[in-house]
Design an enzyme around this catalytic site. Structure first.
Site, short mmCIF file in Angstrom:
data_model
loop_
_atom_site.label_atom_id
_atom_site.label_comp_id
_atom_site.label_asym_id
_atom_site.label_seq_id
_atom_site.Cartn_x
_atom_site.Cartn_y
_atom_site.Cartn_z
N SER A 164 0.82 -1.34 0.07
CA SER A 164 -0.07 0.11 0.07
C SER A 164 0.92 1.44 0.01
O SER A 164 1.84 1.19 0.54
CB SER A 164 -1.05 -0.18 1.20
OG SER A 164 -1.69 1.27 1.43
N TYR A 193 -1.78 0.62 10.82
CA TYR A 193 -1.70 -0.07 9.26
C TYR A 193 -0.47 0.27 8.53
O TYR A 193 0.05 -0.58 7.90
CB TYR A 193 -3.14 0.44 8.64
CG TYR A 193 -3.16 0.10 7.29
CD1 TYR A 193 -3.70 -1.21 7.02
CD2 TYR A 193 -2.94 0.86 6.23
CE1 TYR A 193 -3.91 -1.86 5.82
CE2 TYR A 193 -3.23 0.33 4.96
CZ TYR A 193 -3.70 -0.96 4.61
OH TYR A 193 -3.85 -1.35 3.29
N1 LIG Z 1 -9.00 -0.98 -0.25
C1 LIG Z 1 -7.78 -0.21 -0.28
O1 LIG Z 1 -7.74 0.89 -0.22
C2 LIG Z 1 -6.31 -0.79 -0.34
C3 LIG Z 1 -5.34 0.20 -0.65
C4 LIG Z 1 -4.02 -0.42 -0.77
C5 LIG Z 1 -3.75 -1.73 -0.31
N2 LIG Z 1 -4.76 -2.70 -0.06
C6 LIG Z 1 -4.37 -4.00 0.07
O2 LIG Z 1 -4.86 -4.81 -0.72
C7 LIG Z 1 -5.29 -5.98 -0.34
C8 LIG Z 1 -6.92 -6.45 -0.48
O3 LIG Z 1 -7.61 -5.45 -0.23
P1 LIG Z 1 -9.04 -5.17 -0.66
O4 LIG Z 1 -9.13 -3.89 -0.84
O5 LIG Z 1 -9.52 -6.18 -1.56
O6 LIG Z 1 -10.04 -5.56 0.79
P2 LIG Z 1 -10.89 -6.63 1.15
O7 LIG Z 1 -11.95 -6.97 0.03
O8 LIG Z 1 -11.40 -6.42 2.26
O9 LIG Z 1 -9.97 -7.96 1.43
C9 LIG Z 1 -9.34 -8.27 2.38
C10 LIG Z 1 -9.29 -9.61 2.50
O10 LIG Z 1 -8.61 -10.05 3.67
C11 LIG Z 1 -9.04 -11.15 4.53
N3 LIG Z 1 -8.54 -11.20 5.78
C12 LIG Z 1 -8.57 -10.38 7.04
N4 LIG Z 1 -8.13 -10.82 8.16
C13 LIG Z 1 -7.49 -12.28 7.70
C14 LIG Z 1 -6.81 -13.17 8.23
N5 LIG Z 1 -6.65 -12.87 9.53
N6 LIG Z 1 -6.40 -14.07 7.62
C15 LIG Z 1 -6.87 -14.40 6.30
N7 LIG Z 1 -7.38 -13.39 5.58
C16 LIG Z 1 -7.96 -12.32 5.99
C17 LIG Z 1 -10.38 -10.83 4.50
O11 LIG Z 1 -11.37 -11.89 4.79
P3 LIG Z 1 -12.64 -11.87 5.07
O12 LIG Z 1 -13.64 -12.09 4.00
O13 LIG Z 1 -12.56 -13.16 5.94
O14 LIG Z 1 -12.99 -11.02 6.05
C18 LIG Z 1 -10.69 -10.16 3.08
O15 LIG Z 1 -11.31 -10.96 2.25
C19 LIG Z 1 -4.90 -5.92 1.36
O16 LIG Z 1 -3.70 -6.48 1.70
C20 LIG Z 1 -5.13 -4.33 1.45
O17 LIG Z 1 -4.32 -3.90 2.54
C21 LIG Z 1 -6.15 -2.18 -0.07
#
Ligand SMILES: NC(=O)c1ccc[n+]([C@@H]2O[C@H](COP(=O)([O-])OP(=O)(O)OC[C@H]3O[C@@H](n4cnc5c(N)ncnc54)[C@H](OP(=O)(O)O)[C@@H]3O)[C@@H](O)[C@H]2O)c1
Length: 253
Positions: free
Chosen positions: A146, A159
Site C-alpha cells: 500500500s 496500518y
Molecule cells: N482497499 C484499499 O484501499 C487498499 C489500498 C491499498 C492496499 N490494499 C491492500 O490490498 C489487499 C486487498 O484488500 P481489498 O481492498 O481487496 O480488501 P478486502 O476486499 O477487504 O479483502 C481483504 C481480505 O483479507 C481477508 N482477511 C482479513 N483478515 C484475515 C486473516 N486474519 N487471515 C486471512 N485473511 C484475512 C478478508 O477476509 P474475510 O472475507 O474473511 O474478512 C478479506 O477477504 C489488502 O492487503 C489491503 O491492505 C487495499
C-alpha cells in the site's frame, strides 16, 4: 503449471474473498488461468465466488482455510496446497485488515491484531511459500502492499507501519530470489473502493479494484517489480516522502 506460452495457469490467492483479488482473477481467467486455489478464513462462504470463476472458464477452483494469524499452520498450509494442485505459477497475496486506528491507539490487542495479520502473517507464510516456489524453479509472488507503507501518517500509522514491514519483507525476498526463476512483484495502491474502505471518505486519486487488477495484469506481462495504482502515485509518494516532517503533519493526507 505454466502453459507452453508461459501463461499463468495456476493461481493461489491468499485472502480469497478480497475484492482486488477477485477482480484480478476475472482478468486472469479471461487469459489462460484454469486452476485457482482460494485460501480464506471462511472458505465455505466462497460458494458463489467459486461458481462465478467456473462460469468464467476456470476448470478447477478449490477453497482452503487460511488465517494469517494462525502462523503455526502456515508451513503445512503451503505443503497442502502444493500437494493438491502441483506447481503454482502465481501466488496473489491479498489478505489484510485496515483496522480501527482510534481503537488501536488505545488497546494493544487491536494494534497487534493489525500488525499480526498484515506483517507477521506475511513473514510466516511468505517463507514457506518462497521455499516451495524456489524448489519448483519458477513462479511469481504478487504482494499487495500500500502507499500507506511508503510514509506512515499520524492518522493511520498502525496500518501504515504494518504495510511498511510487509513491503520491506517482499522487496528483500525478491532480491534474495534473483537467479532462482522466482520473482516478486509489489503492488502499492492508493485508496481503493472495496469493502475494506467502505464508509470512509475517499482519498484523492481513489481508484477501483478493476483498475488495480488491470495494473496487476499489465505488471505481470511487463515483468514489473513494483507497481503503483494509479501510476501517478509513484510521483506523489516520491514527493511526499521528502516533505519535511513538520509540514507533512499539516497535510490533509
Ligand atoms: N482497499 C484499499 O484501499 C487498499 C489500498 C491499498 C492496499 N490494499 C491492500 O490490498 C489487499 C486487498 O484488500 P481489498 O481492498 O481487496 O480488501 P478486502 O476486499 O477487504 O479483502 C481483504 C481480505 O483479507 C481477508 N482477511 C482479513 N483478515 C484475515 C486473516 N486474519 N487471515 C486471512 N485473511 C484475512 C478478508 O477476509 P474475510 O472475507 O474473511 O474478512 C478479506 O477477504 C489488502 O492487503 C489491503 O491492505 C487495499
Amino acid at each position: 503449471m505454466q502453459d507452453a506460452l508461459g501463461g499463468v495457469q495456476t493461481v493461489l490467492v491468499l485472502g480469497g474473498a478480497s475484492e482486488i483479488a477477485l477482480a484480478t482473477l476475472r482478468k486472469l481467467i479471461a487469459q489462460r488461468t484454469r486452476t485457482v486455489v482460494l485460501a480464506a478464513r471462511a472458505p465455505d462462504a466462497l460458494v458463489s465466488v467459486v461458481d462465478e470463476l467456473r462460469q468464467l472458464g476456470a476448470t478447477r477452483v478449490e477453497t482452503v482455510r487460511f488465517d494469517a494469524t494462525d502462523t503455526a499452520s502456515h508451513e503445512a498450509f503451503v505443503d497442502d496446497v502444493v500437494d493438491r494442485v502441483g506447481d503454482i505459477d502465481l501466488a496473489l497475496l491479498a489478505w489484510g485488515v485496515l483496522g480501527d486506528q482510534a481503537e488501536a491507539e488505545r488497546h494493544s490487542a487491536a494494534a497487534t491484531e493489525i500488525a499480526t495479520v498484515n506483517y507477521l502473517g506475511a513473514v510466516s507464510v511468505g517463507v514457506p511459500l518462497a521455499a516451495r516456489l524456489r524448489e519448483q524453479g519458477h513462479g511469481l509472488i504478487v504482494a499487495l502492499s500500500s502507499v500507506a507503507g511508503e510514509r506512515a501518517r499520524g492518522s493511520n500509522f498502525i496500518y501504515g507501519s504494518s504495510k511498511a514491514g510487509f513491503d520491506a519483507f517482499f522487496q528483500g525476498l525478491g532480491d534474495s530470489l534473483v537467479g532462482t526463476g522466482v520473482r516478486v512483484m509489489i503492488v502499492r495502491p492508493g485508496f481503493v473502493h472495496t469493502k475494506m474502505t467502505e464508509g470512509l471518505e475517499p482519498a484523492p486519486l481513489a481508484t477501483t479494484p478493476e483498475a488495480v487488477a488491470d495494473a496487476i495484469v499489465r505488471g505481470i506481462e511487463r515483468g514489473s517489480e513494483v507497481i503503483w495504482v494509479p501510476s501517478v502515485m509513484r510521483f506523489v509518494m516520491s514527493g511526499l516522502r521528502h516533505v519535511p516532517r513538520a509540514l507533512f503533519r499539516k497535510l490533509p493526507v
